[in-house]
Scaffold this motif. Structure first.
Motif, mmCIF file in Angstrom:
data_model
loop_
_atom_site.group_PDB
_atom_site.id
_atom_site.type_symbol
_atom_site.label_atom_id
_atom_site.label_comp_id
_atom_site.label_asym_id
_atom_site.label_seq_id
_atom_site.Cartn_x
_atom_site.Cartn_y
_atom_site.Cartn_z
ATOM 1 N N ALA A 59 1.468 -10.163 7.471
ATOM 2 C CA ALA A 59 0.384 -9.370 8.041
ATOM 3 C C ALA A 59 0.414 -7.948 7.502
ATOM 4 C CB ALA A 59 0.486 -9.358 9.568
ATOM 5 N N VAL A 60 1.609 -7.370 7.392
ATOM 6 C CA VAL A 60 1.735 -6.007 6.861
ATOM 7 C C VAL A 60 1.276 -5.962 5.409
ATOM 8 C CG1 VAL A 60 3.418 -4.229 6.230
ATOM 9 C CG2 VAL A 60 3.534 -5.304 8.469
ATOM 10 N N ILE A 61 1.676 -6.957 4.629
ATOM 11 C CA ILE A 61 1.266 -7.000 3.219
ATOM 12 C C ILE A 61 -0.243 -7.157 3.111
ATOM 13 C CG2 ILE A 61 1.397 -8.388 1.109
ATOM 14 C CD1 ILE A 61 4.343 -8.865 1.763
ATOM 15 N N GLY A 62 -0.838 -7.981 3.968
ATOM 16 C CA GLY A 62 -2.287 -8.151 3.958
ATOM 17 C C GLY A 62 -3.025 -6.869 4.320
ATOM 18 N N ILE A 63 -2.511 -6.176 5.325
ATOM 19 C CA ILE A 63 -3.131 -4.911 5.736
ATOM 20 C C ILE A 63 -3.017 -3.877 4.625
ATOM 21 C CG2 ILE A 63 -2.892 -2.971 7.329
ATOM 22 C CD1 ILE A 63 -2.169 -5.050 9.494
ATOM 23 N N LEU A 64 -1.831 -3.789 4.008
ATOM 24 C CA LEU A 64 -1.649 -2.837 2.913
ATOM 25 C C LEU A 64 -2.554 -3.159 1.721
ATOM 26 C CD1 LEU A 64 2.191 -2.187 2.759
ATOM 27 C CD2 LEU A 64 0.400 -0.566 3.331
ATOM 28 N N ALA A 65 -2.695 -4.436 1.412
ATOM 29 C CA ALA A 65 -3.557 -4.830 0.300
ATOM 30 C C ALA A 65 -5.016 -4.489 0.599
ATOM 31 C CB ALA A 65 -3.404 -6.322 0.024
ATOM 32 N N GLY A 66 -5.468 -4.777 1.806
ATOM 33 C CA GLY A 66 -6.842 -4.446 2.180
ATOM 34 C C GLY A 66 -7.089 -2.951 2.169
ATOM 35 N N VAL B 263 0.784 5.164 -2.346
ATOM 36 C CA VAL B 263 1.694 5.757 -1.355
ATOM 37 C C VAL B 263 2.097 4.765 -0.254
ATOM 38 C CG1 VAL B 263 1.886 7.540 0.433
ATOM 39 C CG2 VAL B 263 1.019 8.126 -1.832
ATOM 40 N N PRO B 264 1.193 4.012 0.363
ATOM 41 C CA PRO B 264 1.637 3.056 1.394
ATOM 42 C C PRO B 264 2.574 1.984 0.838
ATOM 43 C CG PRO B 264 -0.721 3.368 1.542
ATOM 44 C CD PRO B 264 -0.275 4.068 0.312
ATOM 45 N N TRP B 265 2.355 1.555 -0.399
ATOM 46 C CA TRP B 265 3.232 0.552 -1.010
ATOM 47 C C TRP B 265 4.627 1.114 -1.242
ATOM 48 C CZ3 TRP B 265 2.122 -4.342 -0.813
ATOM 49 C CH2 TRP B 265 0.794 -4.736 -0.738
ATOM 50 N N VAL B 266 4.711 2.354 -1.673
ATOM 51 C CA VAL B 266 6.016 2.982 -1.889
ATOM 52 C C VAL B 266 6.757 3.118 -0.557
ATOM 53 C CG1 VAL B 266 7.160 5.113 -2.601
ATOM 54 C CG2 VAL B 266 5.331 4.165 -4.002
ATOM 55 N N LEU B 267 6.063 3.530 0.477
ATOM 56 C CA LEU B 267 6.692 3.636 1.797
ATOM 57 C C LEU B 267 7.162 2.270 2.303
ATOM 58 C CD1 LEU B 267 4.346 6.221 3.542
ATOM 59 C CD2 LEU B 267 6.638 6.600 2.622
ATOM 60 N N TYR B 268 6.350 1.251 2.085
ATOM 61 C CA TYR B 268 6.710 -0.111 2.480
ATOM 62 C C TYR B 268 7.979 -0.566 1.747
ATOM 63 C CZ TYR B 268 6.495 -5.203 2.786
ATOM 64 O OH TYR B 268 6.804 -6.518 2.977
ATOM 65 N N ILE C 170 10.323 1.324 0.448
ATOM 66 C CA ILE C 170 11.470 2.109 0.926
ATOM 67 C C ILE C 170 11.986 1.542 2.248
ATOM 68 C CG2 ILE C 170 12.142 4.362 1.867
ATOM 69 C CD1 ILE C 170 10.350 5.622 -0.296
ATOM 70 N N VAL C 171 11.078 1.195 3.151
ATOM 71 C CA VAL C 171 11.487 0.619 4.437
ATOM 72 C C VAL C 171 12.186 -0.716 4.220
ATOM 73 C CG1 VAL C 171 10.586 -0.388 6.580
ATOM 74 C CG2 VAL C 171 9.776 1.831 5.805
ATOM 75 N N ARG C 172 11.644 -1.553 3.338
ATOM 76 C CA ARG C 172 12.290 -2.835 3.040
ATOM 77 C C ARG C 172 13.675 -2.624 2.458
ATOM 78 N NH1 ARG C 172 9.414 -7.878 2.044
ATOM 79 N NH2 ARG C 172 11.529 -8.379 1.461
ATOM 80 N N PHE C 173 13.825 -1.626 1.584
ATOM 81 C CA PHE C 173 15.112 -1.325 0.971
ATOM 82 C C PHE C 173 16.132 -0.893 2.021
ATOM 83 C CE2 PHE C 173 17.922 1.777 -1.222
ATOM 84 C CZ PHE C 173 18.526 0.894 -2.103
ATOM 85 N N VAL C 174 15.720 -0.045 2.945
ATOM 86 C CA VAL C 174 16.627 0.422 4.001
ATOM 87 C C VAL C 174 17.042 -0.742 4.897
ATOM 88 C CG1 VAL C 174 16.773 1.866 6.076
ATOM 89 C CG2 VAL C 174 15.834 2.799 3.961
ATOM 90 N N PHE C 175 16.101 -1.610 5.271
ATOM 91 C CA PHE C 175 16.448 -2.761 6.109
ATOM 92 C C PHE C 175 17.386 -3.709 5.374
ATOM 93 C CE2 PHE C 175 12.372 -2.381 8.825
ATOM 94 C CZ PHE C 175 13.027 -1.544 9.702
ATOM 95 N N THR C 176 17.190 -3.873 4.069
ATOM 96 C CA THR C 176 18.074 -4.735 3.296
ATOM 97 C C THR C 176 19.480 -4.154 3.237
ATOM 98 O OG1 THR C 176 16.198 -5.495 1.973
ATOM 99 C CG2 THR C 176 18.394 -5.846 1.067
ATOM 100 N N LEU C 177 19.588 -2.854 3.020
ATOM 101 C CA LEU C 177 20.906 -2.219 3.029
ATOM 102 C C LEU C 177 21.576 -2.365 4.388
ATOM 103 C CD1 LEU C 177 20.378 1.061 0.987
ATOM 104 C CD2 LEU C 177 21.585 -1.012 0.299
#
Length: 85
Positions: free
Chosen positions: A9-16, A41-46, A48-55
């Protein structure tokens, strides 16, 4: 790693949102580069958040591994990964 519905859903919202921004910048403002910069900018923030959660997941797994090794007695002969002489 299976993706959950929230991630899709987040990816769909960002793409739209990105498509809407680029179309607006192209058709209304007529400055495509500015629109592309704003859309990225929203993709870069997304990411970064994914990277932090993975770490965070990696750190939790390493802590769990260290705790399991310590409880089984395998970590008792070493001190912080360095063998004593």
């Amino acid at each position: 790693m299976p993706s959950n519905p929230n991630s899709k859903a987040v990816i769909g919202i960002l793409a739209g949102l990105s498509v809407a921004i680029v179309l607006y910048s192209l058709l209304i403002v007529q400055q495509i580069l500015l629109g592309l910069l704003v859309a990225v900018v929203p993709w870069v923030l997304y990411l970064i958040v994914r990277f932090v959660f993975t770490l965070e997941r990696i750190a939790a797994a390493l802590e769990r591994l260290a705790r399991d090794r310590e409880s089984s007695g395998r970590g008792a002969e070493t001190d912080g990964g360095v063998e004593e002489e």
